[in-house]
Design a protein around this motif. Sequence first.
Motif, mmCIF file in Angstrom:
data_model
loop_
_atom_site.group_PDB
_atom_site.id
_atom_site.type_symbol
_atom_site.label_atom_id
_atom_site.label_comp_id
_atom_site.label_asym_id
_atom_site.label_seq_id
_atom_site.Cartn_x
_atom_site.Cartn_y
_atom_site.Cartn_z
ATOM 1 N N GLU A 187 48.891 48.436 29.031
ATOM 2 C CA GLU A 187 48.237 48.285 26.845
ATOM 3 C C GLU A 187 47.019 48.205 26.327
ATOM 4 N N THR A 188 46.403 47.701 27.211
ATOM 5 C CA THR A 188 44.946 47.281 26.270
ATOM 6 C C THR A 188 44.145 47.925 27.146
ATOM 7 N N PHE A 189 43.794 48.424 28.474
ATOM 8 C CA PHE A 189 43.046 49.329 29.162
ATOM 9 C C PHE A 189 43.035 50.403 29.713
ATOM 10 N N LYS A 190 42.748 51.449 29.166
ATOM 11 C CA LYS A 190 42.842 53.049 29.400
ATOM 12 C C LYS A 190 43.100 53.154 30.815
ATOM 13 N N THR A 191 42.502 52.498 31.598
ATOM 14 C CA THR A 191 42.295 52.725 33.475
ATOM 15 C C THR A 191 42.799 50.958 33.898
ATOM 16 N N VAL A 192 43.807 50.626 34.504
ATOM 17 C CA VAL A 192 44.152 49.383 35.456
ATOM 18 C C VAL A 192 44.537 49.698 36.554
ATOM 19 N N VAL A 193 43.631 49.382 37.580
ATOM 20 C CA VAL A 193 43.358 49.814 39.329
ATOM 21 C C VAL A 193 43.286 47.682 39.675
ATOM 22 N N VAL A 194 44.245 47.878 40.280
ATOM 23 C CA VAL A 194 44.693 46.488 41.966
ATOM 24 C C VAL A 194 43.850 46.294 42.665
ATOM 25 N N ARG A 195 42.934 45.499 43.247
ATOM 26 C CA ARG A 195 42.175 45.633 44.270
ATOM 27 C C ARG A 195 42.753 44.015 45.185
ATOM 28 N N LYS A 196 42.135 44.345 46.140
ATOM 29 C CA LYS A 196 42.176 43.015 47.446
ATOM 30 C C LYS A 196 41.499 43.036 47.890
ATOM 31 N N PRO A 197 40.181 42.517 47.870
ATOM 32 C CA PRO A 197 39.234 42.899 49.663
ATOM 33 C C PRO A 197 39.105 41.609 50.328
ATOM 34 N N ASP A 198 38.286 42.147 50.638
ATOM 35 C CA ASP A 198 38.756 42.123 52.721
ATOM 36 C C ASP A 198 38.371 40.460 52.544
ATOM 37 N N ALA A 199 37.609 39.814 51.617
ATOM 38 C CA ALA A 199 37.814 38.216 51.552
ATOM 39 C C ALA A 199 38.950 37.693 51.134
ATOM 40 N N SER A 200 39.897 37.925 50.643
ATOM 41 C CA SER A 200 40.616 37.532 50.307
ATOM 42 C C SER A 200 41.671 37.901 51.674
ATOM 43 N N ARG A 201 42.061 35.818 51.469
ATOM 44 C CA ARG A 201 42.888 35.641 53.304
ATOM 45 C C ARG A 201 44.584 36.072 52.436
ATOM 46 N N ASP A 202 44.318 37.447 53.784
ATOM 47 C CA ASP A 202 45.904 38.186 54.039
ATOM 48 C C ASP A 202 46.978 37.779 53.866
ATOM 49 N N ARG A 203 47.032 35.784 53.630
ATOM 50 C CA ARG A 203 48.858 35.693 54.105
ATOM 51 C C ARG A 203 48.645 35.067 52.036
ATOM 52 N N SER A 204 47.449 35.199 51.572
ATOM 53 C CA SER A 204 47.775 35.340 50.000
ATOM 54 C C SER A 204 48.071 35.806 49.350
ATOM 55 N N ALA A 205 48.635 35.918 48.117
ATOM 56 C CA ALA A 205 49.309 36.194 47.467
ATOM 57 C C ALA A 205 48.606 36.983 45.927
ATOM 58 N N GLU A 206 46.993 36.521 46.258
ATOM 59 C CA GLU A 206 46.273 37.044 45.820
ATOM 60 C C GLU A 206 45.356 38.432 45.525
ATOM 61 N N LEU A 207 45.489 38.877 44.688
ATOM 62 C CA LEU A 207 44.927 40.215 43.787
ATOM 63 C C LEU A 207 44.114 39.993 42.232
ATOM 64 N N TYR A 208 43.468 40.978 42.791
ATOM 65 C CA TYR A 208 42.587 41.307 41.100
ATOM 66 C C TYR A 208 43.061 42.190 40.370
ATOM 67 N N LEU A 209 43.259 42.440 39.203
ATOM 68 C CA LEU A 209 43.208 43.917 38.011
ATOM 69 C C LEU A 209 42.048 44.109 37.533
ATOM 70 N N LEU A 210 41.930 45.255 37.518
ATOM 71 C CA LEU A 210 40.108 45.703 36.828
ATOM 72 C C LEU A 210 41.015 46.593 35.930
ATOM 73 N N GLY A 211 40.653 46.224 34.614
ATOM 74 C CA GLY A 211 40.863 47.384 33.442
ATOM 75 C C GLY A 211 39.811 47.672 32.596
ATOM 76 N N ARG A 212 39.537 49.234 32.570
ATOM 77 C CA ARG A 212 38.374 49.407 32.471
ATOM 78 C C ARG A 212 38.564 50.329 30.861
ATOM 79 N N THR A 213 38.119 50.258 29.980
ATOM 80 C CA THR A 213 38.269 50.699 28.467
ATOM 81 C C THR A 213 39.104 50.869 27.861
ATOM 82 N N LEU A 214 38.790 49.672 26.096
ATOM 83 C CA LEU A 214 39.797 48.991 25.298
ATOM 84 C C LEU A 214 40.325 50.393 25.336
ATOM 85 N N ARG A 215 41.814 50.425 24.936
ATOM 86 C CA ARG A 215 42.633 51.438 23.806
ATOM 87 C C ARG A 215 42.242 51.025 22.849
#
Length: 205
Positions: free
Chosen positions: A177-205
């Motif tokens: 609702e805040t950004f025009k594009t939102v993508v999910v990233r799971k970098p290799d350095a995040s431990r496999d067993r971790s539920a950690e994710l990164y969300l990237l939002g770009r360009t405000l609506r």
Amino acid sequence: MKRTRTSKAWMREHVNDTYVQLARKDGWRSRAAFKLLEIDDKDKLLKRGEVVVDLGATPGGWSQVATKRVGDGGMVIALDLLEMEPIHNVHFIQGDFREDEVLEQLEKHVGDRQVGLVMSDMAPNMSGVPLVDQARIMHLAELGLEFSRAHLKPEGAFLVKVFQGTDYETFLRQMRETFKTVVVRKPDASRDRSAELYLLGRTLR
């Protein structure tokens, strides 16, 4: 206090972790630096001359990466409740970014420039109770999103750590609702067993 079997296992895993060893070798303050390096290589967030705000910056791994990539013409402002050892070309503000006094310091540093990227790798002190920890994590993410709405330039970006679980879908909706594009990233350095994710939002609506 005597260490539990779990904490001993975590310490053993941490010491033997490839990214921990690489961080020490390459002079990064934390293994988290590799997560940002990978995301930035893919998404090109840290442009030369960019103004970057790093929320919950201590110990400073992300700020180190950011200042190298935005260069001398850029600006990195790091905020945290905890102290942080100085980093060349990084302006550190100790305090709660929800408080007026801290925001005034931030605005003084930014001056008439605009913030191009807000990034948050914040995590609370874990209680070990999954529902409690998840709620705390998502609360921090929401605070970062609120900060981004108030301070990002229109074409700016917000990168935030979240964990899959309760409230994740609700927060993802808020991001969309805040950004025009939102993508999910799971970098290799995040431990496999971790539920950690990164969300990237770009360009405000």
